[in-house]
Design an enzyme around this catalytic site. Structure first.
Site, PDB file in Angstrom:
ATOM      1  N   ASP A   1      -4.461  12.351  12.674  1.00 14.50           N
ATOM      2  CA  ASP A   1      -5.026  10.919  12.704  1.00 14.50           C
ATOM      3  C   ASP A   1      -5.297   9.532  12.929  1.00 14.50           C
ATOM      4  O   ASP A   1      -4.030  10.648  14.882  1.00 14.50           O
ATOM      5  CB  ASP A   1      -4.856  10.343  11.402  1.00 14.50           C
ATOM      6  CG  ASP A   1      -3.442   9.449  11.097  1.00 14.50           C
ATOM      7  OD1 ASP A   1      -3.029   9.742  11.789  1.00 14.50           O
ATOM      8  OD2 ASP A   1      -3.104   9.321  10.097  1.00 14.50           O
TER       9      ASP A   1
ATOM     10  N   LYS B   1       0.738  -1.091   0.192  1.00 11.73           N
ATOM     11  CA  LYS B   1      -0.231  -0.247  -0.098  1.00 11.73           C
ATOM     12  C   LYS B   1       1.109   1.243   0.100  1.00 11.73           C
ATOM     13  O   LYS B   1       0.805   2.029  -0.754  1.00 11.73           O
ATOM     14  CB  LYS B   1      -0.947   0.247   1.097  1.00 11.73           C
ATOM     15  CG  LYS B   1      -1.629   1.019   1.878  1.00 11.73           C
ATOM     16  CD  LYS B   1      -2.631   1.357   3.036  1.00 11.73           C
ATOM     17  CE  LYS B   1      -1.483   1.912   4.295  1.00 11.73           C
ATOM     18  NZ  LYS B   1      -1.625   2.951   4.043  1.00 11.73           N
ATOM     19  N   ASN B   2       2.009   1.294   0.843  1.00 12.56           N
ATOM     20  CA  ASN B   2       2.368   2.349   1.271  1.00 12.56           C
ATOM     21  C   ASN B   2       3.699   2.687  -0.183  1.00 12.56           C
ATOM     22  O   ASN B   2       4.490   3.378  -0.488  1.00 12.56           O
ATOM     23  CB  ASN B   2       3.546   2.444   2.532  1.00 12.56           C
ATOM     24  CG  ASN B   2       2.588   2.344   3.213  1.00 12.56           C
ATOM     25  OD1 ASN B   2       1.262   2.588   3.698  1.00 12.56           O
ATOM     26  ND2 ASN B   2       3.150   2.646   4.747  1.00 12.56           N
TER      27      ASN B   2
ATOM     28  N   ARG C   1      -4.513   9.964   4.513  1.00  5.63           N
ATOM     29  CA  ARG C   1      -3.404  11.251   4.701  1.00  5.63           C
ATOM     30  C   ARG C   1      -2.721  11.488   2.940  1.00  5.63           C
ATOM     31  O   ARG C   1      -1.542  12.257   2.860  1.00  5.63           O
ATOM     32  CB  ARG C   1      -2.955  11.185   6.116  1.00  5.63           C
ATOM     33  CG  ARG C   1      -1.942  12.101   6.046  1.00  5.63           C
ATOM     34  CD  ARG C   1      -0.959  11.834   7.454  1.00  5.63           C
ATOM     35  NE  ARG C   1       0.020  12.326   7.346  1.00  5.63           N
ATOM     36  CZ  ARG C   1       0.211  13.500   7.273  1.00  5.63           C
ATOM     37  NH1 ARG C   1      -0.148  14.842   7.691  1.00  5.63           N
ATOM     38  NH2 ARG C   1       1.639  14.246   7.178  1.00  5.63           N
TER      39      ARG C   1
ATOM     40  N   ASP D   1       5.025   0.767  11.558  1.00  4.19           N
ATOM     41  CA  ASP D   1       4.069  -0.220  11.256  1.00  4.19           C
ATOM     42  C   ASP D   1       3.406  -1.456  12.272  1.00  4.19           C
ATOM     43  O   ASP D   1       2.928  -2.572  12.208  1.00  4.19           O
ATOM     44  CB  ASP D   1       4.050   0.106   9.953  1.00  4.19           C
ATOM     45  CG  ASP D   1       3.499   1.714   9.434  1.00  4.19           C
ATOM     46  OD1 ASP D   1       3.149   2.115  10.336  1.00  4.19           O
ATOM     47  OD2 ASP D   1       3.223   1.232   8.068  1.00  4.19           O
TER      48      ASP D   1
HETATM   49  C1  UD1 Z   1       4.593   6.621   6.321  1.00  2.60           C
HETATM   50  C2  UD1 Z   1       3.285   5.560   5.986  1.00  2.60           C
HETATM   51  C3  UD1 Z   1       3.375   4.892   7.923  1.00  2.60           C
HETATM   52  C4  UD1 Z   1       4.519   4.638   8.454  1.00  2.60           C
HETATM   53  C5  UD1 Z   1       5.232   5.901   8.432  1.00  2.60           C
HETATM   54  C6  UD1 Z   1       6.241   5.797   9.240  1.00  2.60           C
HETATM   55  C7  UD1 Z   1       2.077   5.796   4.360  1.00  2.60           C
HETATM   56  C8  UD1 Z   1       1.265   6.225   3.578  1.00  2.60           C
HETATM   57  N1  UD1 Z   1       2.864   5.911   5.143  1.00  2.60           N
HETATM   58  O1  UD1 Z   1       4.165   7.316   6.773  1.00  2.60           O
HETATM   59  O2  UD1 Z   1       2.408   3.996   7.002  1.00  2.60           O
HETATM   60  O3  UD1 Z   1       4.230   4.352   9.192  1.00  2.60           O
HETATM   61  O4  UD1 Z   1       5.708   6.507   6.886  1.00  2.60           O
HETATM   62  O5  UD1 Z   1       7.040   4.939   8.757  1.00  2.60           O
HETATM   63  O6  UD1 Z   1       3.509   5.893   3.510  1.00  2.60           O
HETATM   64  N2  UD1 Z   1       6.995  14.400  10.236  1.00  2.60           N
HETATM   65  C9  UD1 Z   1       6.975  16.264  11.050  1.00  2.60           C
HETATM   66  N3  UD1 Z   1       7.323  16.701   9.674  1.00  2.60           N
HETATM   67  C10 UD1 Z   1       6.925  15.952   9.027  1.00  2.60           C
HETATM   68  C11 UD1 Z   1       6.531  15.265   8.066  1.00  2.60           C
HETATM   69  C12 UD1 Z   1       6.874  13.954   9.267  1.00  2.60           C
HETATM   70  O7  UD1 Z   1       6.950  16.156  12.249  1.00  2.60           O
HETATM   71  O8  UD1 Z   1       7.045  17.144   7.920  1.00  2.60           O
HETATM   72  C13 UD1 Z   1       7.141  13.800  11.277  1.00  2.60           C
HETATM   73  C14 UD1 Z   1       5.637  12.774  11.583  1.00  2.60           C
HETATM   74  O9  UD1 Z   1       4.782  13.845  12.607  1.00  2.60           O
HETATM   75  C15 UD1 Z   1       6.350  11.313  12.362  1.00  2.60           C
HETATM   76  C16 UD1 Z   1       7.473  11.270  12.230  1.00  2.60           C
HETATM   77  O10 UD1 Z   1       8.092  12.243  11.181  1.00  2.60           O
HETATM   78  O11 UD1 Z   1       6.268  11.840  13.853  1.00  2.60           O
HETATM   79  C17 UD1 Z   1       7.582  10.169  10.629  1.00  2.60           C
HETATM   80  O12 UD1 Z   1       6.821  10.158  10.158  1.00  2.60           O
HETATM   81  P1  UD1 Z   1       6.897  10.201   8.080  1.00  2.60           P
HETATM   82  O13 UD1 Z   1       8.366   9.361   8.189  1.00  2.60           O
HETATM   83  O14 UD1 Z   1       6.456  11.521   7.458  1.00  2.60           O
HETATM   84  O15 UD1 Z   1       5.657   9.568   8.364  1.00  2.60           O
HETATM   85  P2  UD1 Z   1       4.560   9.447   6.736  1.00  2.60           P
HETATM   86  O16 UD1 Z   1       5.206   9.540   5.670  1.00  2.60           O
HETATM   87  O17 UD1 Z   1       3.309  10.333   7.083  1.00  2.60           O
END
Ligand code: UD1
Length: 426
Positions: free
Chosen positions: A117, A22-23, A93, A306
């Protein structure tokens, strides 16, 4: 609304085949926007999120078909629209991943700000800072992120504070069409990032360092559509691996890359399982009560957040105690409250949880608000005494292609049933 009814106590045995991640698939679908013409994605999972992304792409002017078959065809017009509305961004998201490609392709993009979320507040600051460094202006106007780069994007160096998966992807997808060289330092290294780099490279992008923490991108003038096979879903593969260990089973997971979940499989070995690589996947055999194993979530190649709920479920029936440390999403421990309903012994303190294994969980109604917690509760239900009903199955359906059907094929007693009408007005 449906729920799962799980009757615990069955040993799982047999083979399952995993589809694409999915990701990865959601981001590959967004990447298709970078090239006019028909991109074909193979092994896309047949899940709700892929349907939502298909709908989003349609609203952007693309023709999309096959999203319920596993082979998705995306026909991208010469001039896509560039507005992603709140109704779709709110329900998924990951819609935010159209930000980078649409900015690069159209010079302007409007994406509703997604908000938090069920697994916690999720910032966008690194996405935005990266795009600004590439020369875009970004503003939040009435809940809509508006990014503009009318004169195009210019290559630069972006240092991420944290190896965010989503920020790396958005900046990468913007940089492939920018003028000159972009370096993303402290980039995410997940297999899904390697997958999107592979697809972009097939499309004609020039990228070095995929899978390392420094991505170097030499911008090109245009990209061409391609046919690409999605990387297998390591999180789904891990779900079945832990299910095998918890039920003292023998499960072979096909179309899986064991090297993408090496830490998790290593943890299962520490717990007492026998893990072996087989053609096209791996096999997990367990013949004793699992031993409790500590888990610390970190960006890849660390232990995936995850997968944390699956190990919380396993530790809850393991021999001994284990500490779980969640470093990525603060609300991921909310689901532990549901495990308590099943009789687990867990104490949380901030982002640490001590799980003391109990001999036997006892089935009860539980509720999930996110995909992986839902799968974790199903795993707990597989070993609980009596019936466990897991409500909120539509969340699980966002990430799994018929989880109950695959578990049934391994011998589990799990059925989908309609959620009864509530008799309470509270
Ligand atoms: C993706 C995955 C999710 C997985 C996560 C971490 C998808 C659709 N989802 O989510 O299943 O759990 O990676 O492996 O691919 N953060 C900030 N600022 C930003 C971006 C992120 O503070 O601009 C923080 C987030 O709040 C979180 C952490 O960084 O605490 C990790 O987020 P991120 O790696 O970006 O996860 P996602 O891409 O949202």
């Amino acid at each position: 609304m449906d729920r799962f009814r799980v009757t615990g106590g069955q040993r799982l045995a047999g083979e399952v085949r995993i589809t694409g991640a999915k990701n990865s698939a959601l981001k590959l679908m967004a990447a298709a926007l970078l090239a006019e013409g028909t991109t074909v994605l193979e092994e896309a999972p047949r899940i709700l999120d892929v349907e939502i992304m298909s709908e989003l792409l349609r609203r952007l002017g693309c023709e999309v078909e096959g999203e319920t078959t596993g082979t998705v065809r995306i026909d991208v017009p010469a001039a896509p629209r560039f507005e992603a509305d709140y109704d779709l961004v709110r329900s998924m998201r990951a819609s935010i991943c159209v930000l980078g490609p649409l900015l690069a392709r159209c010079g302007e993009v409007h994406v509703a700000y997604p908000g938090g979320d069920a697994i916690g507040s999720r910032g966008l600051d690194m996405h935005i800072e990266g795009l600004v460094k590439l020369g875009a202006t970004v503003e939040n106007s009435h809940g809509v992120l508006i990014a503009k780069a009318p004169k195009g994007l210019k290559g630069t160096t972006v240092w991420l504070d944290f190896p965010s998966v989503g920020a790396t992807e958005n900046i990468l997808m913007a940089a492939v069409l920018a003028e000159g060289r972009t370096v993303i330092d402290n980039a995410a290294r997940e297999p899904e990032i390697v997958d999107i780099c592979a697809m972009l490279t097939e499309m004609g992008a020039r990228i070095e360092g995929a899978g390392s923490s420094t991505l170097e991108i030499e911008g090109v003038d245009g990209l061409k559509p391609v046919r690409h096979r999605t990387v297998p879903d390591r999180i789904v593969a891990c779900t079945f691996a832990v299910a095998a260990a918890m039920t003292l089973g023998d499960v072979t997971v096909r179309n899986a890359h064991p090297e993408h979940l090496e830490i998790a499989l290593d943890k299962l070995t520490l717990a007492g399982a026998e893990v072996s690589h087989v053609r096209d996947g791996f096999r997990v055999v367990m013949d004793r009560r699992p031993k409790a194993v500590d888990v610390v979530t970190l960006p890849y190649p660390g232990f995936a957040t995850d997968m944390q709920p699956f190990f919380a479920a396993m530790n809850s029936i393991a021999e001994g105690s284990a500490m779980i440390t969640e470093n990525l999403f603060e609300a991921r421990f909310v689901f532990l409250q549901e495990l308590l309903r099943l009789g687990a012994s867990i104490r949380t303190d901030g982002h640490h949880a001590i799980v003391r294994g109990v001999e036997q969980l006892s089935g009860a109604p539980v509720l999930t608000a996110d995909i992986r917690a839902g799968a974790g509760l199903v795993l707990a239900g597989l070993v609980a005494d009596g019936d466990t009903t897991v409500s909120g199955v539509h969340h699980i359906d966002r990430g799994y292609t018929g989880l109950e059907v695959q578990l049934q094929s391994l011998g589990a007693k799990i059925f989908r049933e309609p959620e009864p009408e509530s008799t309470s007005r509270f």
